[in-house]
Design an enzyme around this catalytic site. Structure first.
Site, short mmCIF file in Angstrom:
data_model
loop_
_atom_site.label_atom_id
_atom_site.label_comp_id
_atom_site.label_asym_id
_atom_site.label_seq_id
_atom_site.Cartn_x
_atom_site.Cartn_y
_atom_site.Cartn_z
NE ARG A 200 13.67 49.56 40.93
CZ ARG A 200 12.59 49.23 40.22
NH1 ARG A 200 12.29 49.91 39.15
NH2 ARG A 200 11.82 48.25 40.61
CG ASP B 71 11.80 55.24 38.33
OD1 ASP B 71 11.95 56.27 37.65
OD2 ASP B 71 10.71 54.63 38.41
CG ASN B 72 10.99 52.35 34.97
OD1 ASN B 72 10.77 51.81 36.05
ND2 ASN B 72 10.08 53.08 34.36
NE ARG C 29 9.55 43.14 38.71
CZ ARG C 29 9.42 44.39 38.31
NH1 ARG C 29 8.85 44.65 37.14
NH2 ARG C 29 9.85 45.39 39.05
CE LYS D 179 5.08 46.02 37.95
NZ LYS D 179 5.45 46.37 36.55
N GLY E 225 5.95 51.34 45.44
CA GLY E 225 4.65 51.77 45.96
C GLY E 225 3.61 50.67 45.94
NE ARG E 226 2.12 49.05 40.03
CZ ARG E 226 1.56 48.64 38.90
NH1 ARG E 226 0.38 48.08 38.91
NH2 ARG E 226 2.19 48.79 37.76
N GLY F 293 10.27 54.64 45.09
CA GLY F 293 10.22 53.38 45.82
C GLY F 293 9.11 52.46 45.36
N GLY G 49 -1.84 50.73 45.38
CA GLY G 49 -0.92 49.61 45.53
C GLY G 49 -1.33 48.35 44.80
#
Length: 467
Positions: free
Chosen positions: A174, A238-239, A167, A104, A83-84, A81, A117
């Site tokens: 994903r 996840d990417n 962004r 981010k 996280g930051r 997930g 984070g």
């Protein structure tokens, strides 16, 4: 300025969207703003530079932290997930497309685990310059809207200045999103997530059709990466996006001397994500997506597996076609180029020839001046024989100039720009962005940006996740 953000992801799958607020930034300071992208999104650059700074760091309205799982270097983590990071919501751009606005470095979320984070200026500037270069090269990618200094200190190996990156993406769905949904055992959640992805990216498609589209998009994407020498560096599930966009520019880099085993990531000890392994890893990741989607393909598991295998089986052919078509364009020729390419890459590898420089200078050879390309090789007899075979196919110099970049984010230049930017001098960063966002055709005064890195730099260069 009034900003209207929708919350389609959070509405479709609230189980995967944790409402959260970004950390408060007392004195945000704009480091870089992508004005053309802002205008494309219907955002006023003048407002973003002043009152909109709070918007760019997430202090304008709450967002959601997205849940996802993922295979990281082959090992499965059921709960990763944001996280930051935070999804602030979706914007409708000037062409009527829905696009995510995502942060981010905006502070800890419930997915942060042991992390703080936060993000440092350097890695956020890296994502900005590399993602915008990729966009200029015509490669599908998330886009960077802004980098804002937070005034916070980020503690890594040393104290660093903190920053938030804003962004934009077609979505942040994903492979790991589907792995998370499947892992819950809730088929209704999995179906709603898939239906959301279909509505967002492939309206009217079936669930199997969605998978087929993702396979096609990723085959094309990885081929495009490799045609410019790009190495993602951390191709965890996840990417890998459902949209077919490049995401998460952590330990990414561009290959210098041609070598399929090239890797720069400090944590990729075995070369899992090396340049030449990227198609293999992409297909492996897609197999994990197929596993997650199986209940939606058919109620009969055996039939579902057969359908998934048939669709996944198209990846290699699609990749190979995109790769060969791209190499034809880079060489400026048509017809069967496989023998030509095989021998060229052997010569380039044996002679430690810079990938980007060679293809750019080969365009000069097509225009009648072979010496610059020829001079990159120690084995002159070998390259002369190859050039003679290549010339027999009547290469098109003009066509080559349209696909072979002169300027890419060369690793030593990126590091120079990030060091200076972290110390408050954005001049080198701005000049690098200017070079790489107009990558085709030589420009006077930019010779420095076309030159390969010094050999001692390349021999020891490593990249880091920046977390």
């Amino acid at each position: 300025m009034s900003i209207s953000l929708s919350s389609e992801f959070a509405t479709a799958v609230p189980e995967m969207a944790v409402p959260w607020e970004a950390a408060e930034v007392a004195e945000p300071r704009l480091l870089v703003l992508n004005e053309p992208l802002a205008e494309e999104l219907g955002l006023d650059p003048a407002w973003l530079r002043s009152g909109g700074l709070r918007f760019l760091v997430g202090n304008h309205a709450p967002g959601v932290a997205q849940a996802y799982a993922g295979h990281q270097f082959g090992g499965y983590s059921p709960r990763l997930g944001d996280g930051r990071a935070l999804l602030l919501g979706e914007l409708t751009d000037a062409e009527g497309r829905l696009r995510d606005l995502h942060l981010k470095g905006s502070g800890r979320t419930p997915f942060a685990r042991g992390g703080d984070g936060l993000a440092a200026v350097g890695p956020m500037l890296r994502e900005y310059v590399v993602s915008e270069a990729m966009h200029a090269l015509g490669i599908p990618t998330t886009r960077s809207l802004a980098v804002v200094s937070t005034g916070a200190t980020v503690h890594r190996e040393e104290p660093l200045a903190g920053a938030v990156l804003a962004r934009v993406a077609a979505s942040h769905l994903r492979v790991g999103s589907f792995q998370y949904a499947r892992n819950t055992g809730d088929v209704d959640l999995l179906r709603r997530l898939a239906d959301h992805a279909i509505a967002r990216h492939h309206p009217g498609s079936t669930h199997l059709g969605l998978f087929e589209e993702v396979v096609a998009a990723q085959a094309s994407l990885v081929a495009r990466w490799m045609l410019v020498g790009f190495i993602h560096g951390v191709m965890n599930t996840d990417n890998m996006t459902i949209s077919g966009e490049t995401i998460d520019y952590g330990p990414c880099a561009f290959m210098e001397a041609y070598d399929p085993a090239t890797k720069y990531s400090s944590i990729d000890h075995r070369g899992r994500y090396a340049y030449g392994n990227q198609p293999i890893v992409a297909e492996w990741n897609l197999a994990r997506l197929a596993e997650a989607l199986l209940p939606l393909f058919s109620d009969d598991e055996e039939k579902a597996v057969a359908l998934a295998m048939e669709a996944l089986g198209t990846f290699q052919e699609r990749f190979e076609q995109a790769w060969i078509d791209g190499l034809r364009a880079k060489l400026g020729v048509s017809g069967d180029v496989k023998p030509l390419v095989k021998d060229l890459f052997t010569l380039m590898h044996d002679n430690h020839v810079d990938f980007t420089s060679f293809f750019h200078l080969l365009g000069k050879a097509a225009a009648g001046d072979p010496e610059p390309a020829r001079s990159l090789f120690l084995d002159l007899a070998g390259i002369d024989a190859w050039l003679a075979r290549w010339r027999e196919q009547n290469p098109d110099a003009d066509a080559m100039s349209r696909v072979n970049p002169v300027y890419i984010p060369r690793n030593h230049l990126v590091e120079e720009a990030l060091r200076a930017g972290s110390d408050g001098d954005l001049g080198p960063f701005e000049r690098l962005v200017d070079a790489v966002t107009s990558p085709y055709g030589e420009r006077a005064g930019l010779e420095h940006y076309a030159a390969p890195a010094p050999q001692d730099f390349s021999a020891t260069y490593q990249t880091f996740c920046g977390t």
